[in-house]
Design an enzyme around this catalytic site. Structure first.
Site, mmCIF file in Angstrom:
data_model
loop_
_atom_site.group_PDB
_atom_site.id
_atom_site.type_symbol
_atom_site.label_atom_id
_atom_site.label_comp_id
_atom_site.label_asym_id
_atom_site.label_seq_id
_atom_site.Cartn_x
_atom_site.Cartn_y
_atom_site.Cartn_z
ATOM 1 N N ILE A 116 0.833 -1.203 0.000
ATOM 2 C CA ILE A 116 0.000 0.000 0.000
ATOM 3 C C ILE A 116 0.865 1.249 0.000
ATOM 4 O O ILE A 116 0.562 2.231 -0.686
ATOM 5 C CB ILE A 116 -0.954 -0.003 1.206
ATOM 6 C CG1 ILE A 116 -1.882 -1.224 1.161
ATOM 7 C CG2 ILE A 116 -1.787 1.280 1.231
ATOM 8 C CD1 ILE A 116 -2.797 -1.361 2.376
ATOM 9 N N SER B 1 20.879 -3.966 4.038
ATOM 10 C CA SER B 1 22.245 -3.895 3.496
ATOM 11 C C SER B 1 22.290 -4.024 1.982
ATOM 12 O O SER B 1 23.357 -3.881 1.386
ATOM 13 C CB SER B 1 23.117 -4.984 4.134
ATOM 14 O OG SER B 1 22.589 -6.270 3.859
ATOM 15 N N ASP C 72 14.271 3.129 10.255
ATOM 16 C CA ASP C 72 13.493 2.104 10.942
ATOM 17 C C ASP C 72 12.591 2.800 11.959
ATOM 18 O O ASP C 72 13.076 3.611 12.761
ATOM 19 C CB ASP C 72 14.430 1.124 11.662
ATOM 20 C CG ASP C 72 13.733 -0.173 12.046
ATOM 21 O OD1 ASP C 72 12.617 -0.099 12.607
ATOM 22 O OD2 ASP C 72 14.297 -1.254 11.801
ATOM 23 N N LEU D 90 2.402 4.021 7.781
ATOM 24 C CA LEU D 90 1.967 2.703 7.311
ATOM 25 C C LEU D 90 2.900 1.577 7.739
ATOM 26 O O LEU D 90 2.546 0.402 7.586
ATOM 27 C CB LEU D 90 1.852 2.685 5.782
ATOM 28 C CG LEU D 90 0.612 3.324 5.153
ATOM 29 C CD1 LEU D 90 0.669 4.840 5.208
ATOM 30 C CD2 LEU D 90 0.434 2.871 3.716
ATOM 31 N N ALA E 137 4.551 -1.389 9.338
ATOM 32 C CA ALA E 137 4.041 -2.379 10.279
ATOM 33 C C ALA E 137 4.492 -3.770 9.856
ATOM 34 O O ALA E 137 4.743 -4.026 8.676
ATOM 35 C CB ALA E 137 2.514 -2.345 10.330
ATOM 36 N N TYR F 66 -0.865 -10.144 16.033
ATOM 37 C CA TYR F 66 -0.844 -9.030 15.075
ATOM 38 C C TYR F 66 -1.948 -8.034 15.384
ATOM 39 O O TYR F 66 -1.700 -6.823 15.513
ATOM 40 C CB TYR F 66 -1.002 -9.552 13.658
ATOM 41 C CG TYR F 66 -1.415 -8.477 12.671
ATOM 42 C CD1 TYR F 66 -0.542 -7.455 12.320
ATOM 43 C CD2 TYR F 66 -2.697 -8.467 12.119
ATOM 44 C CE1 TYR F 66 -0.930 -6.450 11.443
ATOM 45 C CE2 TYR F 66 -3.083 -7.478 11.238
ATOM 46 C CZ TYR F 66 -2.203 -6.467 10.899
ATOM 47 O OH TYR F 66 -2.595 -5.480 10.030
ATOM 48 N N LYS G 199 -1.630 -4.031 16.647
ATOM 49 C CA LYS G 199 -2.206 -2.896 15.920
ATOM 50 C C LYS G 199 -3.184 -2.129 16.802
ATOM 51 O O LYS G 199 -3.234 -0.890 16.771
ATOM 52 C CB LYS G 199 -2.895 -3.383 14.649
ATOM 53 C CG LYS G 199 -1.938 -3.887 13.577
ATOM 54 C CD LYS G 199 -1.006 -2.794 13.079
ATOM 55 C CE LYS G 199 -1.764 -1.743 12.274
ATOM 56 N NZ LYS G 199 -0.841 -0.683 11.760
ATOM 57 N N ASN H 107 -9.826 -5.428 4.114
ATOM 58 C CA ASN H 107 -8.799 -6.145 3.341
ATOM 59 C C ASN H 107 -8.520 -5.493 1.992
ATOM 60 O O ASN H 107 -9.390 -5.465 1.121
ATOM 61 C CB ASN H 107 -9.223 -7.596 3.144
ATOM 62 C CG ASN H 107 -9.247 -8.352 4.453
ATOM 63 O OD1 ASN H 107 -10.104 -8.104 5.290
ATOM 64 N ND2 ASN H 107 -8.316 -9.269 4.643
ATOM 65 N N VAL I 35 -4.502 -13.802 0.653
ATOM 66 C CA VAL I 35 -5.177 -14.866 -0.091
ATOM 67 C C VAL I 35 -5.281 -14.580 -1.587
ATOM 68 O O VAL I 35 -5.090 -15.483 -2.415
ATOM 69 C CB VAL I 35 -6.569 -15.156 0.512
ATOM 70 C CG1 VAL I 35 -7.499 -13.958 0.393
ATOM 71 C CG2 VAL I 35 -7.190 -16.388 -0.142
#
Length: 333
Positions: A16, A39, A63, A83, A85, A151, A155, A180, A191
């Site tokens: 995204i 790297s 990071d 964004l 994650a 997860y 979030k 989704n 999926v």
């Protein structure tokens, strides 16, 4: 917010994020894009953008787990789109600490940097997975939070921090909670690319997990449009609020596979692999979105049907150069 204002994006190298960077450039924004340090000096999907687009982007390696990296990213920004994650649900069973470090501590670092530097707008990214299996449908923003995986819990932790920084410090944050999202460049941990990728690679025996769950699938350009909508709307319309983005339509995984087979003119033999099935109490069985709040606040609405988005995604994976970037023959956790 003017189109010329600097937009800073975390997670810019991802699925995204890379589409958002393209859309921001097209809208006339200056863009500073953070790519997770590596790297190989890889910019992820940003490496595949047209050179005239990438020429308008300042790419920085860093990071979100490092406060210094985030502080440099947001300096001078008019809007920050967060964004970055860790997103794969199966891997969150194996490495929950990593999810907390990136999705909770990383979000804390973004909030602190935006607060310290007085950035006018922060768009924080949530996920429909925080709702868990639907108790009422469609799911509005008032639906209870029920985190069924590490997860989802990580979030939700980031979401609560964002809410608390708005309440405690008046931080100008808005949370977007996409259902989704799918489309070109998506990882095969999801999926739709899993099925399309396997078929595009020549397989007709498709290996999946549970075929019963239903999802509300949004084409990536519609999700990106939702990000732009909350990132540019008047502050009084969006700041301090959470917004769902989704189509309001649901389809089961099994039905989805059938539709993809039809669009790809392929007879598919679908087989369930126990390794791909979530633990029973962790599987989210039903998700369908109520995006009425977002529509009322910004005028946003999806512009692509599921079939239109699938056709574009199929075209992407049928390109041998694109398919070669994936490992279609393995279980991508």
């Amino acid at each position: 917010m003017t189109a010329s204002a600097l937009a800073a994006v975390t997670g810019a190298e991802g699925f995204i994020g890379s589409h958002l960077v393209e859309a921001l450039v097209a809208a006339g924004h200056k863009v500073r894009a953070m790519v997770q340090y590596n790297s190989f000096s890889s910019y992820g999907w940003l490496d595949t953008l047209d050179q005239d687009v990438l020429a308008e982007v300042e790419v920085v390696l860093g990071d979100v787990r490092d406060p210094g990296s985030v502080g440099g990213l947001v300096q001078g920004a008019g809007t920050v789109y967060h964004l970055a994650a860790l997103i794969a649900i199966p891997y969150s069973y194996r490495a929950p600490h990593s999810y907390v470090e990136t999705n909770v501590t990383g979000t804390l670092n973004v909030l602190e940097a935006v607060r310290a530097q007085g950035v006018p707008r922060l768009v924080h990214t949530s996920t429909s997975e925080t709702y868990g299996t639907a108790r009422t449908v469609p799911i509005s923003e008032d639906h209870p939070i029920n985190t069924q995986s590490p997860y989802a819990a990580s979030k939700a932790g980031g979401d609560r921090l964002a809410d608390s920084y708005h309440a405690s410090f008046g931080l100008p944050v808005v949370t977007l909670r996409p259902f989704n999202t799918f489309g070109p460049r998506q990882s095969m941990r999801a999926v739709i690319p899993t099925v399309i990728g396997q078929v595009a690679a020549g397989s007709r025996e498709i290996t999946l997990g549970d075929l019963r769950p239903t999802r509300d699938f949004s084409y990536v350009k519609d999700t990106v449009a939702a990000f732009l909508a909350v990132g540019t709307a008047p502050a009084e319309a969006v700041v301090g609020r959470t917004f769902n983005s989704g189509t309001g339509e649901e389809i089961s995984v099994g039905e989805l596979v059938g539709l993809i087979g039809k669009l790809m003119d392929a007879e598919l033999d679908v087989r369930s692999d126990a390794e791909r099935v979530r633990p029973a109490d962790s599987e989210v069985m039903r998700l369908v979105c109520d995006a009425g709040r977002l529509r009322a606040a910004t005028g946003w609405a999806p512009a692509h049907t599921l079939e239109e988005g699938l056709r574009r995604t199929i075209d992407f994976f049928r390109d041998p150069l694109n398919l070669a970037r994936y490992k279609a023959g393995i279980y991508n956790v």
